[in-house]
Enzyme design. Structure first.
Site, PDB file in Angstrom:
ATOM      1  N   LYS A  15      27.815 -17.939  -3.183  1.00 31.13           N
ATOM      2  CA  LYS A  15      28.592 -18.343  -2.061  1.00 31.13           C
ATOM      3  C   LYS A  15      28.186 -20.022  -1.788  1.00 31.13           C
ATOM      4  O   LYS A  15      27.663 -20.585  -1.255  1.00 31.13           O
ATOM      5  CB  LYS A  15      27.941 -17.558  -0.481  1.00 31.13           C
ATOM      6  CG  LYS A  15      28.860 -18.073   0.195  1.00 31.13           C
ATOM      7  CD  LYS A  15      30.430 -17.296   0.534  1.00 31.13           C
ATOM      8  CE  LYS A  15      30.476 -15.341   1.357  1.00 31.13           C
ATOM      9  NZ  LYS A  15      31.884 -14.842   1.139  1.00 31.13           N
ATOM     10  N   THR A  60      28.833 -12.378  -3.005  1.00 32.53           N
ATOM     11  CA  THR A  60      28.972 -13.688  -2.165  1.00 32.53           C
ATOM     12  C   THR A  60      28.627 -13.692  -0.763  1.00 32.53           C
ATOM     13  O   THR A  60      28.130 -13.784  -0.388  1.00 32.53           O
ATOM     14  CB  THR A  60      30.069 -14.148  -2.451  1.00 32.53           C
ATOM     15  OG1 THR A  60      31.069 -13.917  -1.806  1.00 32.53           O
ATOM     16  CG2 THR A  60      30.235 -14.887  -3.790  1.00 32.53           C
ATOM     17  N   ASP A  61      28.839 -12.193  -0.573  1.00 32.89           N
ATOM     18  CA  ASP A  61      28.838 -12.185   1.158  1.00 32.89           C
ATOM     19  C   ASP A  61      27.208 -11.638   1.444  1.00 32.89           C
ATOM     20  O   ASP A  61      26.793 -11.839   2.593  1.00 32.89           O
ATOM     21  CB  ASP A  61      29.261 -11.165   1.587  1.00 32.89           C
ATOM     22  CG  ASP A  61      29.702 -10.994   2.965  1.00 32.89           C
ATOM     23  OD1 ASP A  61      30.158 -11.996   3.966  1.00 32.89           O
ATOM     24  OD2 ASP A  61      29.549  -9.410   3.688  1.00 32.89           O
ATOM     25  N   PHE A 160      23.405 -63.632  -8.286  1.00 36.05           N
ATOM     26  CA  PHE A 160      24.070 -62.899  -9.215  1.00 36.05           C
ATOM     27  C   PHE A 160      24.461 -64.374  -9.502  1.00 36.05           C
ATOM     28  O   PHE A 160      25.332 -65.051  -9.506  1.00 36.05           O
ATOM     29  CB  PHE A 160      24.588 -61.996  -9.053  1.00 36.05           C
ATOM     30  CG  PHE A 160      25.509 -61.361 -10.125  1.00 36.05           C
ATOM     31  CD1 PHE A 160      24.439 -60.424 -11.113  1.00 36.05           C
ATOM     32  CD2 PHE A 160      26.894 -60.791 -10.523  1.00 36.05           C
ATOM     33  CE1 PHE A 160      24.948 -59.953 -12.075  1.00 36.05           C
ATOM     34  CE2 PHE A 160      27.093 -60.539 -11.430  1.00 36.05           C
ATOM     35  CZ  PHE A 160      26.380 -59.119 -12.480  1.00 36.05           C
ATOM     36  N   ARG A 177      23.913 -64.157  -1.652  1.00 36.38           N
ATOM     37  CA  ARG A 177      25.258 -63.806  -1.331  1.00 36.38           C
ATOM     38  C   ARG A 177      24.807 -62.167  -0.242  1.00 36.38           C
ATOM     39  O   ARG A 177      23.400 -62.276  -0.632  1.00 36.38           O
ATOM     40  CB  ARG A 177      25.505 -63.370  -2.669  1.00 36.38           C
ATOM     41  CG  ARG A 177      25.079 -61.921  -3.329  1.00 36.38           C
ATOM     42  CD  ARG A 177      25.617 -61.402  -4.412  1.00 36.38           C
ATOM     43  NE  ARG A 177      25.019 -60.391  -4.970  1.00 36.38           N
ATOM     44  CZ  ARG A 177      25.012 -59.077  -6.090  1.00 36.38           C
ATOM     45  NH1 ARG A 177      26.618 -59.762  -6.606  1.00 36.38           N
ATOM     46  NH2 ARG A 177      24.523 -58.323  -7.118  1.00 36.38           N
ATOM     47  N   GLN A 222      20.869 -54.284 -10.405  1.00 34.60           N
ATOM     48  CA  GLN A 222      20.720 -53.421 -11.691  1.00 34.60           C
ATOM     49  C   GLN A 222      19.188 -52.974 -11.259  1.00 34.60           C
ATOM     50  O   GLN A 222      18.264 -52.184 -10.960  1.00 34.60           O
ATOM     51  CB  GLN A 222      20.844 -54.099 -12.680  1.00 34.60           C
ATOM     52  CG  GLN A 222      22.464 -53.279 -13.601  1.00 34.60           C
ATOM     53  CD  GLN A 222      23.021 -54.403 -12.861  1.00 34.60           C
ATOM     54  OE1 GLN A 222      23.442 -54.449 -11.925  1.00 34.60           O
ATOM     55  NE2 GLN A 222      24.241 -54.342 -13.876  1.00 34.60           N
ATOM     56  N   ASN A 248      28.655 -51.045  -5.568  1.00 32.17           N
ATOM     57  CA  ASN A 248      27.821 -52.200  -4.432  1.00 32.17           C
ATOM     58  C   ASN A 248      28.937 -52.646  -4.378  1.00 32.17           C
ATOM     59  O   ASN A 248      30.611 -53.015  -4.696  1.00 32.17           O
ATOM     60  CB  ASN A 248      27.848 -53.867  -6.209  1.00 32.17           C
ATOM     61  CG  ASN A 248      28.195 -54.953  -5.936  1.00 32.17           C
ATOM     62  OD1 ASN A 248      27.361 -55.199  -4.877  1.00 32.17           O
ATOM     63  ND2 ASN A 248      27.846 -55.792  -6.145  1.00 32.17           N
ATOM     64  N   HIS A 250      30.942 -55.130  -2.215  1.00 30.77           N
ATOM     65  CA  HIS A 250      31.527 -56.598  -2.477  1.00 30.77           C
ATOM     66  C   HIS A 250      31.783 -56.958  -1.446  1.00 30.77           C
ATOM     67  O   HIS A 250      32.615 -56.292  -0.029  1.00 30.77           O
ATOM     68  CB  HIS A 250      32.454 -56.307  -3.229  1.00 30.77           C
ATOM     69  CG  HIS A 250      31.977 -56.068  -5.024  1.00 30.77           C
ATOM     70  ND1 HIS A 250      30.972 -56.932  -5.522  1.00 30.77           N
ATOM     71  CD2 HIS A 250      33.001 -54.507  -5.541  1.00 30.77           C
ATOM     72  CE1 HIS A 250      30.731 -55.465  -6.573  1.00 30.77           C
ATOM     73  NE2 HIS A 250      31.397 -54.933  -6.733  1.00 30.77           N
TER      74      HIS A 250
END
Ligand SMILES: O=c1[nH]c(=O)c2[nH]c(=O)[nH]c2[nH]1
Length: 301
Positions: A15, A60-61, A160, A177, A222, A248, A250
């Protein structure tokens, strides 16, 4: 033509997404655990698939009912402990050789009124979603814990540059940045000890991820991802592996020149796609891997 034999491969069933809210009301100060639990069994279910013989199929019940009954009987100490209990219960059946039990947990904070934190009124804390997964197979039990959608941003302290340039490169070098991401992390515990203080560990890992994001002067996402994983493994010997996935997000400086305005790092366009996707796993050397458990976590390198 010789007749081909068709064989049943990997299968699991259960479930999915049992939404469970467990209130603890032993005192006037209530507590709350808000979970989304999935139970999936693996084992010998060949007859169900090939013959429709349900003699071994725990409905599943029933799995869903067990989630709610265990919440009443045992409480939810932590999502990891709760999943371990479900795993132990279902694998008591000799034809259930393993499975996958997972949960998301949504955080609620007490509402603070003029009288202080309220006893029984809460506000959803959307900072991140806690995740947990217990994987059982013939090799043993693996506990993974994690978080997702932990969105962070720093307005400076990120550079960067130094990347290769070819005729398709337009990105300018930057030494200042905005760095923003939405952290998804999963980490693996050395063993499946149900008595481990999973809540304290989870809080500590989240705090380490956030502090490292803030404090590392980033030369690339990274590098930040690596530092976050390393901080967690260095602080917690009981964690043997961590996987981190960071889009990322941006933030592009808007050219305000056409309007006669400068833009010294103040006005950005927050793009939602495409985005860089930076992922890494870090492990403690010499630890046995757990590939089957990781295979049940989607979307990671
Ligand atoms: O931190 C970054 N890593 C990259 O690999 C990359 N690539 C890119 O265009 N911008 C960035 N930023």
């Amino acid at each position: 033509m010789s007749e081909q034999r068709i064989v049943l491969g990997d299968n699991q069933y259960g479930k999915a997404e049992c939404r469970l809210v467990r209130v603890t009301r032993d005192s006037p100060v209530h507590t709350l655990a808000d979970l989304n639990v999935t139970s999936q069994l693996r084992g010998d279910f060949e007859a169900a698939h090939t013959e429709g013989d349900n003699g071994r199929v725990v409905a599943t019940d029933t799995q869903k009912n067990t989630v709610y009954a265990f919440a009443r009987e045992h409480g939810v100490v932590s999502p990891e402990a709760f999943l371990l209990r479900l795993a132990a219960h279902f694998t008591e059946l000799d034809w259930v050789t393993g499975g996958r039990w997972s949960a998301e947990q949504y955080a609620w904070d007490r509402i603070v009124t003029g009288d202080g934190p309220h006893d029984h009124a809460f506000v959803r804390n959307g900072r991140s979603t806690r995740t947990a997964l217990v994987h059982v197979d013939e090799d043993g039990t693996t506990v993974l814990a994690g978080l997702r959608d932990c969105t962070v941003l720093k307005t400076t302290g990120s550079e960067f540059h130094g990347f290769p340039r070819d005729r398709f490169t337009t990105l300018a070098d930057t030494d200042d940045r905005v760095l923003s991401t939405s952290v998804t992390a999963w980490w693996r515990y050395a063993d499946a000890d149900p008595a481990r203080d999973h809540d304290a560990l989870h809080a500590s890992v989240e705090a380490l991820l956030l502090a490292t994001f803030a404090e590392v002067h980033s030369l690339a996402l990274q590098q930040t991802v690596h530092a976050m994983g390393r901080a967690v493994l260095e602080a917690h010997p009981e964690i043997v592996e961590i996987r981190i996935s960071c889009p990322n997000k941006h933030h592009f400086l808007v050219d305000l020149g056409p309007f006669g305005l400068d833009n010294p790092g103040e006005v950005f366009f927050a793009a939602d796609r495409p985005y860089g996707l930076i992922e890494a796993s870090l492990t403690r050397e010499g630890q046995p891997p757990a590939p089957a458990a990781w295979a049940s976590v989607t979307g990671f390198c």
